[in-house]
Scaffold this motif. Sequence first.
Motif, short mmCIF file in Angstrom:
data_model
loop_
_atom_site.label_atom_id
_atom_site.label_comp_id
_atom_site.label_asym_id
_atom_site.label_seq_id
_atom_site.Cartn_x
_atom_site.Cartn_y
_atom_site.Cartn_z
N SER A 75 21.86 -15.25 69.27
CA SER A 75 20.72 -14.67 68.56
C SER A 75 20.41 -13.21 68.93
O SER A 75 20.19 -12.40 68.05
CB SER A 75 19.47 -15.53 68.76
OG SER A 75 19.10 -15.55 70.12
N ASP A 76 20.42 -12.84 70.20
CA ASP A 76 20.17 -11.45 70.58
C ASP A 76 21.19 -11.00 71.61
O ASP A 76 20.87 -10.35 72.60
CB ASP A 76 18.75 -11.28 71.12
CG ASP A 76 18.35 -9.81 71.19
OD1 ASP A 76 18.88 -9.01 70.40
OD2 ASP A 76 17.52 -9.46 72.06
N ASN A 77 22.44 -11.38 71.37
CA ASN A 77 23.51 -11.03 72.29
C ASN A 77 24.72 -10.58 71.47
O ASN A 77 25.21 -11.33 70.63
CB ASN A 77 23.87 -12.23 73.17
CG ASN A 77 24.72 -11.85 74.36
OD1 ASN A 77 24.71 -10.71 74.82
ND2 ASN A 77 25.46 -12.80 74.86
N TYR A 78 25.15 -9.36 71.73
CA TYR A 78 26.23 -8.75 70.98
C TYR A 78 27.27 -8.20 71.94
O TYR A 78 26.97 -7.95 73.10
CB TYR A 78 25.70 -7.60 70.11
CG TYR A 78 24.72 -8.06 69.06
CD1 TYR A 78 25.13 -8.24 67.75
CD2 TYR A 78 23.39 -8.32 69.38
CE1 TYR A 78 24.23 -8.66 66.78
CE2 TYR A 78 22.49 -8.75 68.42
CZ TYR A 78 22.92 -8.91 67.12
OH TYR A 78 22.04 -9.34 66.17
N ALA A 79 28.47 -7.98 71.44
CA ALA A 79 29.53 -7.35 72.23
C ALA A 79 30.19 -6.27 71.37
O ALA A 79 30.33 -6.43 70.16
CB ALA A 79 30.57 -8.38 72.66
N CYS A 80 30.59 -5.20 72.02
CA CYS A 80 31.38 -4.18 71.34
C CYS A 80 32.62 -4.86 70.77
O CYS A 80 33.24 -5.71 71.43
CB CYS A 80 31.77 -3.10 72.35
SG CYS A 80 32.95 -1.89 71.69
N ILE A 81 33.00 -4.48 69.57
CA ILE A 81 34.17 -5.10 68.92
C ILE A 81 35.45 -4.90 69.74
O ILE A 81 36.38 -5.68 69.62
CB ILE A 81 34.31 -4.57 67.48
CG1 ILE A 81 35.22 -5.50 66.67
CG2 ILE A 81 34.78 -3.13 67.45
CD1 ILE A 81 35.15 -5.28 65.17
N PHE A 82 35.47 -3.90 70.60
CA PHE A 82 36.66 -3.63 71.41
C PHE A 82 36.61 -4.28 72.79
O PHE A 82 37.52 -4.09 73.59
CB PHE A 82 36.89 -2.13 71.54
CG PHE A 82 37.26 -1.47 70.25
CD1 PHE A 82 38.46 -1.76 69.63
CD2 PHE A 82 36.41 -0.56 69.64
CE1 PHE A 82 38.82 -1.16 68.44
CE2 PHE A 82 36.75 0.04 68.45
CZ PHE A 82 37.96 -0.26 67.84
N PHE A 83 35.56 -5.03 73.07
CA PHE A 83 35.48 -5.71 74.37
C PHE A 83 36.23 -7.02 74.28
O PHE A 83 35.93 -7.87 73.45
CB PHE A 83 34.02 -5.95 74.78
CG PHE A 83 33.90 -6.51 76.16
CD1 PHE A 83 34.18 -5.73 77.27
CD2 PHE A 83 33.51 -7.82 76.36
CE1 PHE A 83 34.07 -6.25 78.55
CE2 PHE A 83 33.40 -8.35 77.64
CZ PHE A 83 33.68 -7.55 78.74
N ASN A 84 37.22 -7.19 75.15
CA ASN A 84 38.01 -8.41 75.17
C ASN A 84 37.22 -9.46 75.96
O ASN A 84 37.09 -9.36 77.18
CB ASN A 84 39.37 -8.15 75.82
CG ASN A 84 40.28 -9.35 75.81
OD1 ASN A 84 39.86 -10.47 76.11
ND2 ASN A 84 41.53 -9.12 75.49
N LEU A 85 36.69 -10.45 75.24
CA LEU A 85 35.83 -11.46 75.85
C LEU A 85 36.57 -12.36 76.83
O LEU A 85 35.97 -12.85 77.79
CB LEU A 85 35.16 -12.30 74.77
CG LEU A 85 34.15 -11.52 73.91
CD1 LEU A 85 33.81 -12.30 72.64
CD2 LEU A 85 32.90 -11.21 74.70
N GLU A 86 37.84 -12.58 76.62
CA GLU A 86 38.62 -13.43 77.53
C GLU A 86 38.94 -12.70 78.84
O GLU A 86 38.78 -13.25 79.92
CB GLU A 86 39.90 -13.90 76.85
CG GLU A 86 39.67 -14.90 75.74
CD GLU A 86 40.96 -15.31 75.05
OE1 GLU A 86 42.04 -15.13 75.63
OE2 GLU A 86 40.86 -15.81 73.92
N LYS A 87 39.41 -11.48 78.72
CA LYS A 87 39.79 -10.70 79.91
C LYS A 87 38.60 -10.01 80.56
O LYS A 87 38.71 -9.50 81.67
CB LYS A 87 40.83 -9.65 79.53
CG LYS A 87 42.16 -10.23 79.10
CD LYS A 87 43.14 -9.12 78.79
CE LYS A 87 44.49 -9.66 78.36
NZ LYS A 87 45.42 -8.57 78.06
#
Length: 126
Positions: A75-87
């Motif tokens: 809901s109020d949590n975003y990540a930069c499109i270039f941030f690798n969530l796994e690594k």
Amino acid sequence: MNIIKKEGFDFGFDPQGCDTCEGNCCIGESGNIWINKQEIENLSNHLDISLEELRFRFLEKRGYKYSIKEIKLSSDNYACIFFNLEKKQCSIYEARPIQCRTFPFWDYFKNHKEEVIKECPAIKVF
């Protein structure tokens, strides 16, 4: 320990702190990740894609500027499109914009040090 300091700031930054972080500076509230014309060209070359493809897939026009797109995680949590969530790391680190390169030494944090201390485990207060 190699603490980075910048004049006008009463805190430093220990790059080794990034090793234990989950990408706090790349994930959180939605915001603007500004990228200028030269940085757009550099990123296009880094990704080996056309400027048109880069703008379409990864950037949003906001007024007369561009910002890197974000991915909504909750809901109020975003990540930069270039941030690798796994690594838990930036996938364009070598070509990241100046806004990312200068974190945490933003003028805003001169008067809001408690916010950056809470967000970033690499902050060292003097």
